[in-house]
Design a protein around this motif. Structure first.
Motif, PDB file in Angstrom:
ATOM      1  N   ALA A  41      11.401 -23.812  19.566  1.00  0.00           N
ATOM      2  CA  ALA A  41      12.685 -24.332  19.077  1.00  0.00           C
ATOM      3  C   ALA A  41      12.838 -24.110  17.581  1.00  0.00           C
ATOM      4  O   ALA A  41      13.371 -24.946  16.862  1.00  0.00           O
ATOM      5  CB  ALA A  41      12.854 -25.797  19.426  1.00  0.00           C
ATOM      6  N   GLY A  42      12.363 -22.966  17.107  1.00  0.00           N
ATOM      7  CA  GLY A  42      12.475 -22.654  15.685  1.00  0.00           C
ATOM      8  C   GLY A  42      11.665 -23.605  14.813  1.00  0.00           C
ATOM      9  O   GLY A  42      11.907 -23.730  13.630  1.00  0.00           O
ATOM     10  N   ILE A  48       8.537 -36.578  18.368  1.00  0.00           N
ATOM     11  CA  ILE A  48       8.949 -37.619  19.313  1.00  0.00           C
ATOM     12  C   ILE A  48       9.834 -37.070  20.435  1.00  0.00           C
ATOM     13  O   ILE A  48       9.553 -37.315  21.608  1.00  0.00           O
ATOM     14  CB  ILE A  48       9.621 -38.795  18.574  1.00  0.00           C
ATOM     15  N   PRO A  49      10.905 -36.297  20.150  1.00  0.00           N
ATOM     16  CA  PRO A  49      11.683 -35.767  21.279  1.00  0.00           C
ATOM     17  C   PRO A  49      10.894 -34.791  22.141  1.00  0.00           C
ATOM     18  O   PRO A  49      11.105 -34.727  23.354  1.00  0.00           O
ATOM     19  CB  PRO A  49      12.876 -35.069  20.630  1.00  0.00           C
ATOM     20  N   VAL A  50       9.974 -34.066  21.529  1.00  0.00           N
ATOM     21  CA  VAL A  50       9.155 -33.139  22.315  1.00  0.00           C
ATOM     22  C   VAL A  50       8.256 -33.916  23.266  1.00  0.00           C
ATOM     23  O   VAL A  50       8.145 -33.580  24.455  1.00  0.00           O
ATOM     24  CB  VAL A  50       8.331 -32.225  21.382  1.00  0.00           C
ATOM     25  N   SER A  51       7.619 -34.971  22.770  1.00  0.00           N
ATOM     26  CA  SER A  51       6.733 -35.754  23.641  1.00  0.00           C
ATOM     27  C   SER A  51       7.515 -36.487  24.727  1.00  0.00           C
ATOM     28  O   SER A  51       7.055 -36.589  25.868  1.00  0.00           O
ATOM     29  CB  SER A  51       5.897 -36.726  22.816  1.00  0.00           C
ATOM     30  N   ILE A  55       6.852 -35.930  28.760  1.00  0.00           N
ATOM     31  CA  ILE A  55       6.573 -37.053  29.655  1.00  0.00           C
ATOM     32  C   ILE A  55       7.641 -37.156  30.739  1.00  0.00           C
ATOM     33  O   ILE A  55       7.341 -37.394  31.910  1.00  0.00           O
ATOM     34  CB  ILE A  55       6.457 -38.363  28.853  1.00  0.00           C
ATOM     35  N   ALA A  56       8.906 -36.946  30.362  1.00  0.00           N
ATOM     36  CA  ALA A  56       9.986 -37.027  31.356  1.00  0.00           C
ATOM     37  C   ALA A  56       9.859 -35.939  32.405  1.00  0.00           C
ATOM     38  O   ALA A  56      10.181 -36.165  33.581  1.00  0.00           O
ATOM     39  CB  ALA A  56      11.338 -36.940  30.661  1.00  0.00           C
ATOM     40  N   SER A  57       9.394 -34.761  32.019  1.00  0.00           N
ATOM     41  CA  SER A  57       9.252 -33.702  33.015  1.00  0.00           C
ATOM     42  C   SER A  57       8.031 -33.903  33.898  1.00  0.00           C
ATOM     43  O   SER A  57       8.027 -33.488  35.051  1.00  0.00           O
ATOM     44  CB  SER A  57       9.197 -32.336  32.342  1.00  0.00           C
ATOM     45  N   SER A  58       6.991 -34.546  33.386  1.00  0.00           N
ATOM     46  CA  SER A  58       5.817 -34.774  34.229  1.00  0.00           C
ATOM     47  C   SER A  58       5.965 -36.019  35.093  1.00  0.00           C
ATOM     48  O   SER A  58       5.380 -36.115  36.163  1.00  0.00           O
ATOM     49  CB  SER A  58       4.556 -34.869  33.369  1.00  0.00           C
TER      50      SER A  58
END
Length: 92
Positions: A41-42, A48-51, A55-58
């Protein structure tokens, strides 16, 4: 099981959605980005948004639906493992 055909309105909404999806993909395809920009993402996102995204995808909806069935099939012996999962995944 009897199949019910789609009405004209259903087909129109589905067609509009697919057209919008293709147009959005074509718009973002034309941008000049490298694979580094795509995967990282450049380097412009905070941790925090990455983590939260990881977590939301797992921990998806299938996890919420499948965990009670998993525990029910194997009695309560797996319940401690299921309850401790957030404490193991969140610190990572």
């Amino acid at each position: 099981m009897r199949l019910i055909p789609l009405s004209f309105l259903d087909t129109a909404i589905l067609g509009l959605y697919l057209a919008l999806l293709v147009a959005t993909g074509a718009f973002f395809y034309r941008r000049d980005t490298s694979p580094n920009d795509f995967f990282f993402a450049g380097r412009g996102m905070a941790w925090i948004p990455v983590s939260i995204s990881i977590i939301a995808s797992s921990v998806s909806a299938i996890t919420y639906m499948g965990t009670p069935a998993f525990v029910f099939q194997r009695d309560l012996e797996t319940l401690p493992m299921v309850l401790m999962l957030p404490f193991v995944v969140l610190p990572i």
